[in-house]
Design an enzyme around this catalytic site. Structure first.
Site, mmCIF file in Angstrom:
data_model
loop_
_atom_site.group_PDB
_atom_site.id
_atom_site.type_symbol
_atom_site.label_atom_id
_atom_site.label_comp_id
_atom_site.label_asym_id
_atom_site.label_seq_id
_atom_site.Cartn_x
_atom_site.Cartn_y
_atom_site.Cartn_z
ATOM 1 N N GLY A 176 0.777 -1.231 0.000
ATOM 2 C CA GLY A 176 0.000 0.000 0.000
ATOM 3 C C GLY A 176 0.808 1.280 0.000
ATOM 4 O O GLY A 176 0.269 2.351 -0.312
ATOM 5 N N ASP A 177 2.094 1.211 0.345
ATOM 6 C CA ASP A 177 2.968 2.393 0.316
ATOM 7 C C ASP A 177 4.381 1.934 -0.028
ATOM 8 O O ASP A 177 5.351 2.239 0.662
ATOM 9 C CB ASP A 177 2.935 3.123 1.662
ATOM 10 C CG ASP A 177 3.585 4.506 1.597
ATOM 11 O OD1 ASP A 177 3.769 5.029 0.482
ATOM 12 O OD2 ASP A 177 3.917 5.056 2.664
ATOM 13 N N LEU A 178 4.469 1.196 -1.109
ATOM 14 C CA LEU A 178 5.711 0.496 -1.452
ATOM 15 C C LEU A 178 6.624 1.401 -2.278
ATOM 16 O O LEU A 178 6.478 1.515 -3.486
ATOM 17 C CB LEU A 178 5.393 -0.787 -2.228
ATOM 18 C CG LEU A 178 6.581 -1.728 -2.434
ATOM 19 C CD1 LEU A 178 6.985 -2.370 -1.107
ATOM 20 C CD2 LEU A 178 6.248 -2.812 -3.448
ATOM 21 N N ASN B 246 10.686 2.373 2.124
ATOM 22 C CA ASN B 246 9.991 1.399 2.965
ATOM 23 C C ASN B 246 10.452 -0.034 2.690
ATOM 24 O O ASN B 246 9.781 -0.988 3.082
ATOM 25 C CB ASN B 246 8.479 1.501 2.753
ATOM 26 C CG ASN B 246 7.905 2.755 3.373
ATOM 27 O OD1 ASN B 246 8.522 3.372 4.235
ATOM 28 N ND2 ASN B 246 6.719 3.154 2.932
#
Length: 267
Positions: free
Chosen positions: A177-179, A183
């Protein structure tokens, strides 16, 4: 940070010697705590500590690497400090294998059982059994009240066409979802952890769109991932979501990229 160190010491039953700020915490305060026994722990101050802990557990359950959750308070998350020091540029094939594990986990609907947020910006994850409807309502139309009239009209026009542009029922893969590169932790050419998730179930191509927004995956990475035919044409639609998020959180410096992405989407 003294209060956080005190709480961390109580949770861990160990003395915290000092703390240092970790770069990259745009939306949350993140510190590395040095423990009296010589170890280190990551402390993250976030009002969504329990939600993030649940997402990290979901990542780990797929076999994808993620830091263990050591303790949770209402606004404090204590995490295993994972090895770092490598370069993503040397680890793309390993990342492809990691994402195979992650995206192999499937849900019965698109979305997630609870909403989330990026800082002050809420993220609706209301579940849907129709993928274009989920993406249109919860990743595009949700921004309309916060855009100027011209941008809002173009985003709305794109949302109205999603039934013709996106698959109706792709596999509901577990998404990070926030790759993006910040991260993804690496050491010795291997992925040691995925961190800061914003999980939900959806088309796996969403994670690839986010990854390519700020990083430059090589062809060998995409070859290893074996994406569905037509994936490249769908990438601008999926990239628009994080760009709209950045526009709302960080201001007009992202406006030009939003406009370019809308043009790539044909609106």
């Amino acid at each position: 940070m003294t209060f956080t160190r005190t709480r961390a010491s109580q949770f861990l039953s160990r003395k915290i010697l000092r703390a240092e700020t970790i770069a990259g915490g745009d939306l949350s305060a993140v510190k590395r705590l040095f423990v009296a026994d010589g170890g280190t722990v990551i402390a993250k101050e976030t009002p969504l500590a329990s939600a993030e802990a649940e997402m990290l557990a979901a990542l780990s359950d797929t076999g994808a690497p993620a830091p263990a959750v050591l303790a949770i308070d209402h606004d404090l998350l204590l995490l295993q400090d994972m090895p770092v020091g490598g370069r993503l540029a040397r680890s793309w094939v390993d990342l492809a294998h990691v994402l195979d594990h992650l995206h192999g986990a499937s849900g019965s609907a698109y979305g997630w059982h609870r909403d989330y947020a990026f800082g002050r910006m809420p993220i609706s994850n209301t579940e849907s059994r129709d993928w274009p409807s989920f993406w249109g309502d919860h990743r595009l139309r949700c921004h309309l009240p916060f855009l100027d009239q011209g941008l809002a009209a173009r985003v709305s026009a794109l949302a109205d066409r999603l039934g013709d542009l996106l698959p109706a029922h792709p596999p509901a893969a577990l998404l990070h979802g926030d790759l993006w590169g910040g991260n993804i932790l690496v050491e010795n050419d291997r992925i040691t952890a995925l961190i800061d998730p914003a999980c939900y179930y959806g088309d796996r191509e969403v994670d690839f769109a986010m990854l390519s927004l700020f990083d430059g995956p090589p062809a060998v990475f995409y070859d290893a991932c074996a994406l569905s035919p037509g994936w490249e044409a769908r990438q601008p639609i999926y990239r628009l979501w994080p760009l709209l998020v950045h526009l709302r959180l960080f201001g007009d410096s992202y406006r030009q990229r939003v406009m370019e992405m809308l043009y790539a989407c044909g609106v």
